[in-house]
Design a protein around this motif. Structure first.
Motif, PDB file in Angstrom:
ATOM      1  N   TYR A 473       0.812  -1.217   0.000  1.00  0.00           N
ATOM      2  CA  TYR A 473       0.000   0.000   0.000  1.00  0.00           C
ATOM      3  C   TYR A 473       0.846   1.268   0.000  1.00  0.00           C
ATOM      4  CZ  TYR A 473      -2.867   3.742   1.947  1.00  0.00           C
ATOM      5  OH  TYR A 473      -3.484   4.942   2.182  1.00  0.00           O
ATOM      6  N   PRO A 515      -2.931  -7.900   4.473  1.00  0.00           N
ATOM      7  CA  PRO A 515      -3.935  -6.929   4.047  1.00  0.00           C
ATOM      8  C   PRO A 515      -3.345  -5.592   3.607  1.00  0.00           C
ATOM      9  CG  PRO A 515      -3.997  -7.224   6.431  1.00  0.00           C
ATOM     10  CD  PRO A 515      -3.012  -8.195   5.918  1.00  0.00           C
ATOM     11  N   ASN A 516      -2.036  -5.405   3.771  1.00  0.00           N
ATOM     12  CA  ASN A 516      -1.441  -4.161   3.297  1.00  0.00           C
ATOM     13  C   ASN A 516      -0.835  -4.292   1.908  1.00  0.00           C
ATOM     14  OD1 ASN A 516      -1.824  -2.156   5.394  1.00  0.00           O
ATOM     15  ND2 ASN A 516      -0.635  -3.534   6.668  1.00  0.00           N
ATOM     16  N   PHE A 518      -1.505  -5.321  -2.238  1.00  0.00           N
ATOM     17  CA  PHE A 518      -2.539  -5.463  -3.250  1.00  0.00           C
ATOM     18  C   PHE A 518      -2.013  -6.235  -4.439  1.00  0.00           C
ATOM     19  CE2 PHE A 518      -5.542  -2.916  -1.149  1.00  0.00           C
ATOM     20  CZ  PHE A 518      -4.857  -1.889  -0.522  1.00  0.00           C
TER      21      PHE A 518
ATOM     22  N   ARG B 208     -11.013  -7.530  11.001  1.00  0.00           N
ATOM     23  CA  ARG B 208      -9.586  -7.367  11.286  1.00  0.00           C
ATOM     24  C   ARG B 208      -9.383  -6.304  12.352  1.00  0.00           C
ATOM     25  NH1 ARG B 208      -5.507  -4.991   7.952  1.00  0.00           N
ATOM     26  NH2 ARG B 208      -7.161  -4.267   6.574  1.00  0.00           N
ATOM     27  N   ASP B 224      -1.701   5.248   8.250  1.00  0.00           N
ATOM     28  CA  ASP B 224      -0.867   5.195   7.051  1.00  0.00           C
ATOM     29  C   ASP B 224      -0.851   3.810   6.427  1.00  0.00           C
ATOM     30  OD1 ASP B 224       1.606   7.484   8.374  1.00  0.00           O
ATOM     31  OD2 ASP B 224      -0.180   7.831   7.149  1.00  0.00           O
ATOM     32  N   LEU B 225      -1.457   2.852   7.118  1.00  0.00           N
ATOM     33  CA  LEU B 225      -1.562   1.514   6.540  1.00  0.00           C
ATOM     34  C   LEU B 225      -2.823   1.450   5.692  1.00  0.00           C
ATOM     35  CD1 LEU B 225      -0.558  -0.690   9.591  1.00  0.00           C
ATOM     36  CD2 LEU B 225       0.825  -0.112   7.600  1.00  0.00           C
ATOM     37  N   ALA B 226      -3.020   0.284   5.057  1.00  0.00           N
ATOM     38  CA  ALA B 226      -4.105   0.173   4.087  1.00  0.00           C
ATOM     39  C   ALA B 226      -5.460  -0.162   4.687  1.00  0.00           C
ATOM     40  CB  ALA B 226      -3.735  -0.882   3.046  1.00  0.00           C
TER      41      ALA B 226
END
Lengths: 522, 243
Positions: A473, A515-516, A518, B208, B224-226
């Motif tokens: 990300y 999850p970070n 893609f 999560r 700053d994370l997704a």
């Protein structure tokens, strides 16, 4: 006294060198010089730099170019000695620039009507500031990259401030418009104009919303071209080529298309005139000039379904036949809102030629067949909406020239008003322009640009993910910002939102284990 | 039939390969012949079991469509004394891998009930606690949680679920494990106006979030994370609330 200290330091170093060459082995020179330098300069560096009356600050304030040059020479030899100097340089410029912006803001709020003038003054002052400190960089600081960087960062800070609701992008575009318009820079000769344009383009480098500048510029360029307000074709092309050099071909391609369109439009007009000459039966009875524009290049305009008076309608028909004969595969969309008209009005005292917009002319001609018309009647007959009508009627009945008289004679137009031709009107001139105040386009421009940004962000994300396949990300955001930085500074939240939409549309997916990360979905 | 069935069951464990002539099951016997047709009892029991399941299915299924519809499900629920809005019914649907909310097909019914190893209502009811335990194992819960959302995508090409339904679903599915977190999240979802519906990615983000982020301080949350943007906004809202 830092200046004396520096001069003294320089002297000191010189003498040490001489001493070394006389007494000591040459290899000692370097070490000795370093040690002396260190003692003289580095140990006390902060005190020296920031001293109220003699630090770099004061040298800048008092424009002491020689002393600054000396300071540069001395600190250049010290490892990382220039950093503190360039920092003070940057702070100094930032402070001066920010003060200018504040001045403009204050002036604008105290004289609300003159907001526009203040912007022009501000841009001029910023250009002067830029020229001044660029000289420092080239002369005192020997073009050192640190100082170029300091200047760039300083300008980026205050060149992106809004003044009186107008963004720096808009201010700069308005400034260009003023120079390029007829009567805008009468006091300047061609060379001076070229120089100013050059400096304006340099300033653009500091503005982050370049796409916003482009759109404002395009809108104003359109108006200059269509209403024949451009002062000089060469200057128009010159600034476009400078913009192209700085920002790339894509930036200027539409604008160049617009300028070319007008050239072509003139040619079309000649052949249309010829056509009419050869076919007298087709003549519409009015002098008609048509500019055919290529849709993609020009800003988007609303075209409403106004009911044209018979004479104009006939003209449109004739041109349409002429054009269709030459271009079987093209479609014409008429934008009457951009047209202008010269119309003769027979007042009691004398006839006067009125220069009005096409819309205004259409409304006036309704009074050829009716003495008095109510607002609703005008609306029905003209087919204009409540968005346009009040403004138009106001310009004809409540403005500088009252071509129509309004009942009741109030200052605003309402749906209960009625209008009559004001036969008693007179003016000492035989030809007058009845102004129609412009609708504020700022909101629409900003909206359009923000919409385009969404597409640009999408395209950047897809492009990056397609080539990298899997990406974290943070890296994706960084790459995105970098790719788009040539045109604008994307908002991180906006990028996140676009990523989410692209996940929804199944262009990307989140990695299950991380999850970070893609992944691009082909 | 029932007494017959239980008798059949009693003989299931014997591995006999003969067919008794007392059997008048329509499958496989040719009366009056010396030949014996071999039918392995397990198969026979399977078909018998399938029959039982089918019969049960038929008792709730809609006659014309041949599948159990919402009315049927409601009847089933009332018969086992569980509210049809109970999370255990959702778990049941998950076990059946039911594709369409409110409907069970015969195949889904058969495979699901067999996987549960039940073939009657009473057994089903008794099996519910174990089903719950099964769902709540870490390996399965994520899958169940994801299923719960997808089960709500009733229209073709539907990708999002409206906020109201999401709030109810969150409560149903996560309420027992993360009640206080869920309550706050639901409060926020109802107040905010940025999103009118939630997609699967955001939905998974909620889980999560509940699992990883410490409450109520939210100290370890890194915008700053997704994380989905809606959670960034939720955290901002929480921090403002505190002040």
């Amino acid at each position: 006294m830092s200046r004396l200290h520096d001069k003294g330091a320089e002297e000191c170093l010189k003498r040490e060198r001489e001493r070394v060459s006389h007494y000591l082995h040459s290899s000692s020179e370097t070490k000795l010089v370093e040690k002396v330098q260190h003692e003289l300069l580095v140990v006390h560096v902060n005190q020296l730099l920031e001293k109220e009356h003699s630090g770099v600050h004061s040298l800048l304030r008092d424009d002491k170019l020689d002393d600054l040059s000396r300071m540069f020479r001395l600190y250049h030899k010290v490892t990382r000695g220039l950093e503190p100097v360039s920092n003070v340089f940057k702070q100094h410029i930032t402070a001066e620039g920010t003060a200018l912006v504040q001045q403009a803001e204050d002036a604008a709020s105290s004289q609300a009507a003159n907001g526009g003038v203040q912007e022009q003054v501000l841009i001029r002052k910023i250009i002067e500031l830029h020229d001044k400190y660029m000289t420092y960089v080239t002369d005192c600081f020997q073009n050192h990259t640190l100082f170029h960087k300091a200047m760039k960062e300083a300008f980026e800070i205050f060149c992106n401030k809004t003044v009186a609701g107008s963004s720096s992008a808009e201010q700069l575009a308005t400034f260009c418009d003023t120079i390029l318009r007829k009567g805008g820079s009468d006091k300047l000769n061609d060379e001076a104009i070229e120089e100013t344009l050059e400096k304006v383009v340099k300033l653009l480098a500091y503005i982050s919303d370049k796409d916003l500048f482009a759109e404002f510029y395009r809108k104003k360029l359109a108006r200059r071209l269509l209403f024949d307000r451009s002062a000089n074709d060469e200057h128009e092309r010159s600034i476009l080529s400078k913009l192209k050099q700085q920002c790339g071909g894509q930036f200027t391609s539409k604008m160049e298309g617009m300028v070319t369109d007008l050239q072509l439009a003139k040619e079309y007009q000649s052949s249309f005139d010829e056509y009419l000459g050869n076919n007298p039966s087709t003549r519409p009875g009015i002098d008609l000039q048509v500019s055919v524009l290529t849709t993609g290049y020009w800003p988007s305009y609303k075209s409403s379904d106004i009911n044209l008076p018979a004479e104009m309608a006939r003209g449109v028909e004739v041109f349409k036949e002429f054009y269709d004969n030459k271009n079987k595969h093209r479609k014409l969309t008429w934008i009457y809102s951009l047209g202008s008209c010269h119309i003769n009005a027979k007042f009691d005292q004398k006839p006067i030629e009125l220069i009005v917009t096409t819309y205004q002319a259409c409304l006036l001609m309704l009074f050829n067949t009716s003495d008095k018309l109510s607002y609703p009647e005008i609306m029905t007959q003209s087919n204009l909406s409540n968005d346009d009508l009040p403004r138009l009627l106001h310009s004809l009945s409540c403005g500088k020239y009252k071509i129509l008289s309004k009942e009741p004679n109030t200052k605003t137009v309402t749906q209960n008003d009625s209008f009559e031709f004001n036969r008693k009107f007179n003016d000492r001139m035989r030809r007058i322009k009845v102004p129609l105040p412009l609708v504020d386009e700022r909101k629409k421009v900003v909206e359009d640009v923000y919409k385009d940004r969404r597409y640009a962000i999408d395209a950047a994300i897809v492009r990056i993910m397609k080539s990298r396949k899997v990406l974290g990300y943070q890296q994706l955001v960084m790459d995105c910002v970098e790719q788009l930085s040539r045109m604008f500074k994307p908002d991180i939240k906006a990028i996140k939102k676009r990523i989410e939409d692209l996940i929804s549309q199944e262009y990307l997916e989140r990695e299950k284990e991380n999850p970070n990360m893609f992944r691009y979905l082909a | 039939m029932p007494p017959r069935a239980s008798k059949r069951k009693a003989t299931a464990s014997h591995n006999s390969s003969s067919v008794t002539s007392a059997d008048d099951s329509p499958t496989g016997t040719i009366t009056g012949l010396d030949n014996v047709i071999l039918i392995a009892p397990s198969d026979k029991n399977k078909t018998k079991k399938t029959d039982r399941l089918d019969t049960l299915f038929d008792s709730y299924a809609n006659c014309s469509s041949g599948i159990i519809d919402p009315e049927g499900i409601e009847a089933l629920c009332s018969d086992i004394n569980v509210e049809h809005t109970d999370v255990r019914i959702l778990m049941f649907a998950w076990k059946l891998k039911a594709q369409r909310q409110g409907y069970f097909t015969r195949d889904e019914w058969r495979s699901g009930m067999k996987a549960l190893k039940v073939d009657s209502l009473s057994k089903l009811k008794k099996g519910l606690p174990e089903l719950e335990k099964e769902v709540n194992t870490p390996g399965n819960f994520q899958d169940f949680y994801s299923y719960a959302f997808r089960y709500c995508l009733t229209e073709e090409k539907q990708k999002t679920v409206d906020i109201e339904s999401v709030c109810e679903l969150l409560n149903l599915v996560l309420g027992s494990q993360f009640q206080s977190k869920v309550d706050l999240l639901i409060e926020y979802l109802k107040i905010q106006s940025d999103y009118k519906a939630i997609n699967l990615d955001q939905w998974m983000g909620f889980l999560r979030f509940c699992k990883e982020i410490s409450f109520p301080d939210l100290e370890n949350y890194d915008a700053d994370l997704a994380w989905p943007l809606i959670l960034d906004n939720f955290v901002d809202w929480m921090k403002e609330k505190r002040c």
